[in-house]
Scaffold this motif. Structure first.
Motif, PDB file in Angstrom:
ATOM      1  N   ILE A   1      -9.267 -10.611  24.725  1.00 24.14           N
ATOM      2  CA  ILE A   1      -8.540 -11.252  23.617  1.00 24.14           C
ATOM      3  C   ILE A   1      -7.674 -10.205  22.909  1.00 24.14           C
ATOM      4  O   ILE A   1      -6.529 -10.471  22.541  1.00 24.14           O
ATOM      5  N   ASP A   2      -8.225  -9.007  22.744  1.00 19.84           N
ATOM      6  CA  ASP A   2      -7.450  -7.958  22.080  1.00 19.84           C
ATOM      7  C   ASP A   2      -6.213  -7.567  22.885  1.00 19.84           C
ATOM      8  O   ASP A   2      -5.270  -7.005  22.333  1.00 19.84           O
ATOM      9  N   GLY A   3      -6.247  -7.851  24.174  1.00 17.95           N
ATOM     10  CA  GLY A   3      -5.085  -7.538  25.014  1.00 17.95           C
ATOM     11  C   GLY A   3      -3.958  -8.552  24.886  1.00 17.95           C
ATOM     12  O   GLY A   3      -2.863  -8.345  25.420  1.00 17.95           O
ATOM     13  N   LEU A   4      -4.225  -9.655  24.181  1.00 19.15           N
ATOM     14  CA  LEU A   4      -3.182 -10.672  24.017  1.00 19.15           C
ATOM     15  C   LEU A   4      -2.285 -10.313  22.841  1.00 19.15           C
ATOM     16  O   LEU A   4      -2.621  -9.462  22.020  1.00 19.15           O
ATOM     17  N   ASP A   5      -1.157 -10.990  22.772  1.00 17.70           N
ATOM     18  CA  ASP A   5      -0.299 -10.898  21.591  1.00 17.70           C
ATOM     19  C   ASP A   5      -1.177 -11.227  20.368  1.00 17.70           C
ATOM     20  O   ASP A   5      -2.015 -12.127  20.415  1.00 17.70           O
ATOM     21  N   ARG A   6      -0.983 -10.473  19.273  1.00 19.93           N
ATOM     22  CA  ARG A   6      -1.849 -10.602  18.105  1.00 19.93           C
ATOM     23  C   ARG A   6      -1.894 -12.028  17.546  1.00 19.93           C
ATOM     24  O   ARG A   6      -2.943 -12.549  17.194  1.00 19.93           O
ATOM     25  N   ARG A   7      -0.724 -12.649  17.505  1.00 15.02           N
ATOM     26  CA  ARG A   7      -0.667 -14.015  16.963  1.00 15.02           C
ATOM     27  C   ARG A   7      -1.428 -14.983  17.874  1.00 15.02           C
ATOM     28  O   ARG A   7      -2.135 -15.872  17.417  1.00 15.02           O
ATOM     29  N   ASP A   8      -1.241 -14.808  19.194  1.00 16.67           N
ATOM     30  CA  ASP A   8      -1.905 -15.701  20.140  1.00 16.67           C
ATOM     31  C   ASP A   8      -3.423 -15.524  20.072  1.00 16.67           C
ATOM     32  O   ASP A   8      -4.176 -16.496  20.101  1.00 16.67           O
ATOM     33  N   ALA A   9      -3.849 -14.262  19.972  1.00 16.35           N
ATOM     34  CA  ALA A   9      -5.280 -13.974  19.900  1.00 16.35           C
ATOM     35  C   ALA A   9      -5.866 -14.640  18.654  1.00 16.35           C
ATOM     36  O   ALA A   9      -6.921 -15.277  18.703  1.00 16.35           O
ATOM     37  N   HIS A  10      -5.159 -14.491  17.543  1.00 11.82           N
ATOM     38  CA  HIS A  10      -5.642 -15.076  16.295  1.00 11.82           C
ATOM     39  C   HIS A  10      -5.703 -16.592  16.393  1.00 11.82           C
ATOM     40  O   HIS A  10      -6.647 -17.236  15.926  1.00 11.82           O
ATOM     41  N   PHE A  11      -4.703 -17.173  17.051  1.00 11.68           N
ATOM     42  CA  PHE A  11      -4.682 -18.629  17.158  1.00 11.68           C
ATOM     43  C   PHE A  11      -5.825 -19.138  18.019  1.00 11.68           C
ATOM     44  O   PHE A  11      -6.468 -20.130  17.687  1.00 11.68           O
ATOM     45  N   ILE A  12      -6.093 -18.455  19.125  1.00 19.38           N
ATOM     46  CA  ILE A  12      -7.180 -18.893  20.010  1.00 19.38           C
ATOM     47  C   ILE A  12      -8.514 -18.856  19.260  1.00 19.38           C
ATOM     48  O   ILE A  12      -9.313 -19.790  19.323  1.00 19.38           O
ATOM     49  N   LYS A  13      -8.728 -17.791  18.487  1.00 18.14           N
ATOM     50  CA  LYS A  13      -9.956 -17.722  17.685  1.00 18.14           C
ATOM     51  C   LYS A  13      -9.975 -18.833  16.630  1.00 18.14           C
ATOM     52  O   LYS A  13     -10.998 -19.470  16.401  1.00 18.14           O
ATOM     53  N   SER A  14      -8.825 -19.045  15.993  1.00 22.64           N
ATOM     54  CA  SER A  14      -8.759 -20.064  14.936  1.00 22.64           C
ATOM     55  C   SER A  14      -8.995 -21.457  15.487  1.00 22.64           C
ATOM     56  O   SER A  14      -9.602 -22.297  14.821  1.00 22.64           O
ATOM     57  N   ALA A  15      -8.497 -21.713  16.699  1.00 25.49           N
ATOM     58  CA  ALA A  15      -8.691 -23.039  17.296  1.00 25.49           C
ATOM     59  C   ALA A  15     -10.164 -23.239  17.631  1.00 25.49           C
ATOM     60  O   ALA A  15     -10.745 -24.279  17.329  1.00 25.49           O
ATOM     61  N   PHE A  16     -10.772 -22.226  18.213  1.00 28.82           N
ATOM     62  CA  PHE A  16     -12.161 -22.391  18.665  1.00 28.82           C
ATOM     63  C   PHE A  16     -13.138 -22.433  17.502  1.00 28.82           C
ATOM     64  O   PHE A  16     -14.070 -23.221  17.487  1.00 28.82           O
ATOM     65  N   LEU A  17     -12.909 -21.592  16.508  1.00 33.01           N
ATOM     66  CA  LEU A  17     -13.863 -21.484  15.403  1.00 33.01           C
ATOM     67  C   LEU A  17     -13.448 -22.263  14.166  1.00 33.01           C
ATOM     68  O   LEU A  17     -14.263 -22.509  13.291  1.00 33.01           O
ATOM     69  N   GLY A  18     -12.169 -22.628  14.078  1.00 35.96           N
ATOM     70  CA  GLY A  18     -11.711 -23.266  12.848  1.00 35.96           C
ATOM     71  C   GLY A  18     -10.971 -24.572  13.058  1.00 35.96           C
ATOM     72  O   GLY A  18     -10.493 -25.173  12.110  1.00 35.96           O
ATOM     73  N   GLY A  19     -10.886 -25.013  14.321  1.00 33.75           N
ATOM     74  CA  GLY A  19     -10.226 -26.291  14.570  1.00 33.75           C
ATOM     75  C   GLY A  19      -8.721 -26.269  14.355  1.00 33.75           C
ATOM     76  O   GLY A  19      -8.104 -27.315  14.167  1.00 33.75           O
ATOM     77  N   ALA A  20      -8.112 -25.074  14.358  1.00 34.91           N
ATOM     78  CA  ALA A  20      -6.650 -25.008  14.191  1.00 34.91           C
ATOM     79  C   ALA A  20      -5.972 -25.735  15.352  1.00 34.91           C
ATOM     80  O   ALA A  20      -6.476 -25.746  16.468  1.00 34.91           O
ATOM     81  N   THR A  21      -4.855 -26.364  15.057  1.00 32.31           N
ATOM     82  CA  THR A  21      -4.145 -27.149  16.071  1.00 32.31           C
ATOM     83  C   THR A  21      -2.778 -26.542  16.343  1.00 32.31           C
ATOM     84  O   THR A  21      -2.313 -25.661  15.608  1.00 32.31           O
ATOM     85  N   TYR A  22      -2.129 -27.049  17.396  1.00 32.79           N
ATOM     86  CA  TYR A  22      -0.766 -26.602  17.691  1.00 32.79           C
ATOM     87  C   TYR A  22       0.152 -26.823  16.487  1.00 32.79           C
ATOM     88  O   TYR A  22       1.035 -26.016  16.217  1.00 32.79           O
ATOM     89  N   ALA A  23      -0.078 -27.949  15.782  1.00 26.82           N
ATOM     90  CA  ALA A  23       0.775 -28.239  14.621  1.00 26.82           C
ATOM     91  C   ALA A  23       0.623 -27.148  13.555  1.00 26.82           C
ATOM     92  O   ALA A  23       1.600 -26.758  12.915  1.00 26.82           O
ATOM     93  N   ASP A  24      -0.604 -26.650  13.372  1.00 31.33           N
ATOM     94  CA  ASP A  24      -0.837 -25.586  12.383  1.00 31.33           C
ATOM     95  C   ASP A  24      -0.028 -24.336  12.729  1.00 31.33           C
ATOM     96  O   ASP A  24       0.624 -23.743  11.877  1.00 31.33           O
ATOM     97  N   ILE A  25      -0.106 -23.950  13.992  1.00 25.48           N
ATOM     98  CA  ILE A  25       0.562 -22.704  14.377  1.00 25.48           C
ATOM     99  C   ILE A  25       2.077 -22.885  14.354  1.00 25.48           C
ATOM    100  O   ILE A  25       2.812 -21.972  13.954  1.00 25.48           O
ATOM    101  N   ALA A  26       2.549 -24.075  14.727  1.00 24.26           N
ATOM    102  CA  ALA A  26       3.996 -24.319  14.703  1.00 24.26           C
ATOM    103  C   ALA A  26       4.511 -24.223  13.272  1.00 24.26           C
ATOM    104  O   ALA A  26       5.567 -23.647  13.009  1.00 24.26           O
ATOM    105  N   ALA A  27       3.708 -24.772  12.338  1.00 22.62           N
ATOM    106  CA  ALA A  27       4.108 -24.728  10.934  1.00 22.62           C
ATOM    107  C   ALA A  27       4.139 -23.283  10.437  1.00 22.62           C
ATOM    108  O   ALA A  27       5.038 -22.881   9.693  1.00 22.62           O
TER     109      ALA A  27
END
Lengths: 225, 228
Positions: free
Chosen positions: A171-197
């Motif tokens: 995960i640390d090898g990914l782009d920082r924003r992408d890594a954060h989003f993947i964690k946020s989706a899995f642990l916080g239910g973040a959606t594509y709409a959240d990241i797009a916003a």
């Protein structure tokens, strides 16, 4: 699925200020070296949990209690990672076990490990609750970060040390924003709409970016194992 | 072994992360039901991501008591294994009702090895506006009632299922899942009520179900049981 608000509603509902810069600083569980001899113990544990879960599916309450005794600490840990707040995590855990009781008959021993099945049911119920409370997205992860490090670790978790390190380093090898989003989706239910916003990018662009990141994450993890 | 395509890898990952919309979810679940390689990739994603959820913390002791009070009393059943496997195949995933029924009709003839039982009892539960709906299918041999929510929103409350037989008295069958199939094992003393003409109903109740076995919420969906 049905029953919680649609993705777009969630982003509209969440705190009106989605702070995209708040990166999740939650701590990962601390890991320790382990001795040999755990493999057999783990296999036995898994077999007895599988048996108890299958019996729960037939309506056996004492088997259900055995499932609870064997897994409640792990699943409470899951709820705490998602909610941060102890009270909310307790409610989520109760909800999760009622769901487990109701759905145990759908567990198939050949398709999934019992613990993977139980964690998935618990995580999904917890995320549903998070969404219905309008708390899904990036910000809730900051709350999750305040959980203290759980200890001591169960032997079952020590088993997973290699996998843990692998996941985090990939995960640390990914782009920082992408890594954060993947964690946020899995642990916080973040959606594509959240990241797009947050990123001010079109939904389609965001989706392609994350899908590429997922392929990269898998390649990293599978390549190393 | 054939590697999954990048398309499938990404789709399986999106599914596990919960990034798909309702239609995307239903599609992915249909794939899981029919495509073993895809199902395997989904399970692999679960295993890959699970370390993020690791960390044991003991819950308070009182929690077990309230969980135990929340589940309906059920007699231990000795179910035919073939039958059970059949239902597991069907309900192992929260496929949309349409997909499940499709699989039911496609697969059923090939699966039955035991003497073919009578046609199952089914019920379609809805409200007047048809904004809430569920389907239920009852197998008299195993005593197993499968409830599939199609559109069900009880907000912060939990959907409790009731059977209302000819005497008009509602009996609780427990809390069902809002979004996924629930298998309810009907206790022996309640099986006589699961017959053609009986009514199944849903009321929203608090966690743990209606106190004293009496519904407190309004009926948000109901439907009569009939032979398929």
């Amino acid at each position: 699925m049905v029953g919680h608000p649609s993705r777009l509603e969630i982003s509209a509902h969440g705190d009106s200020t989605i702070n995209c810069n708040k990166l999740w600083l939650g701590s990962y569980p601390k890991l320790m070296a382990t001795d040999s001899g755990i493999v057999d113990l783990e296999a036995a544990r898994r077999a007895s949990l599988t048996e108890a879960l299958l019996r729960t599916g037939k309506g056996d309450r004492s088997a259900f209690e055995a499932v609870y005794r064997a897994t409640s600490a792990k699943l409470f840990g899951v709820c705490l990672r998602i909610f941060g707040d102890r009270n909310e995590a307790e409610e989520a855990l109760q909800d999760a076990y009622i769901t487990i009781w109701n759905r145990a008959a759908t567990f198939e021993a050949g398709r999934a490990s019992p613990i993977s099945w139980l964690v998935t049911v618990t995580r999904n119920r917890a995320i549903d609750r998070l969404r219905s409370k309008g708390k899904a997205g990036f910000t809730s992860l900051d709350e999750a970060s305040e959980i203290e490090d759980p200890s001591p670790l169960a032997e079952a978790q020590l088993m997973a040390i290699g996998d843990d390190k692998l996941l985090y380093s990939c995960i640390d090898g990914l782009d920082r924003r992408d890594a954060h989003f993947i964690k946020s989706a899995f642990l916080g239910g973040a959606t594509y709409a959240d990241i797009a916003a947050c990123d001010g990018e079109p939904l389609g662009t965001v989706k392609s970016r994350i899908r590429r990141a997922l392929v990269k994450l898998r390649t990293c993890m599978e390549g190393a194992s | 072994m054939i590697q999954p395509t990048e398309e499938d890898i990404a789709l399986a990952g999106e599914y596990v992360l919960g990034l798909l919309d309702v239609a995307g979810n239903a599609m992915a679940e249909a794939r899981i039901a029919t495509d073993a390689a895809f199902a395997k990739e989904v399970e692999a994603w679960r295993v890959r991501l699970q370390p993020m959820l690791a960390g044991d913390v003991d819950p308070p002791d009182r929690l077990w008591d309230s969980i135990e009070k929340s589940i309906p009393p059920v007699a231990i059943q000795d179910l035919g294994l073939g039958k059970l496997a059949f239902w597991r195949t069907l309900t192992g995933m929260s496929v949309s009702a349409a997909v499940i029924l499709g699989i039911l009709f496609l697969q059923k003839p090939g699966i039955e090895s035991a003497p073919t039982p009578a046609k199952p009892l089914i019920a379609a539960l809805s409200n007047e506006n048809r904004t809430t709906s569920l389907t239920a299918s009852y197998d008299e041999i195993s005593g197993r009632l499968i409830v599939l929510p199609v559109s069900l929103d009880t907000g912060k409350l939990y959907p409790e299922l009731w059977i209302i037989p000819a005497d008009g008295k509602a009996r609780s069958l427990g809390i069902v899942d809002k979004s996924s199939p629930t298998a309810v094992i009907i206790p022996n003393d309640m099986r006589e009520f699961l017959v053609s003409g009986g009514t199944l109903a849903i009321t929203p109740e608090r966690a743990g179900g209606a106190p004293d076995g009496k519904a407190t919420g309004p009926v948000i969906a109901s439907g009569k049981i009939a032979r398929l």
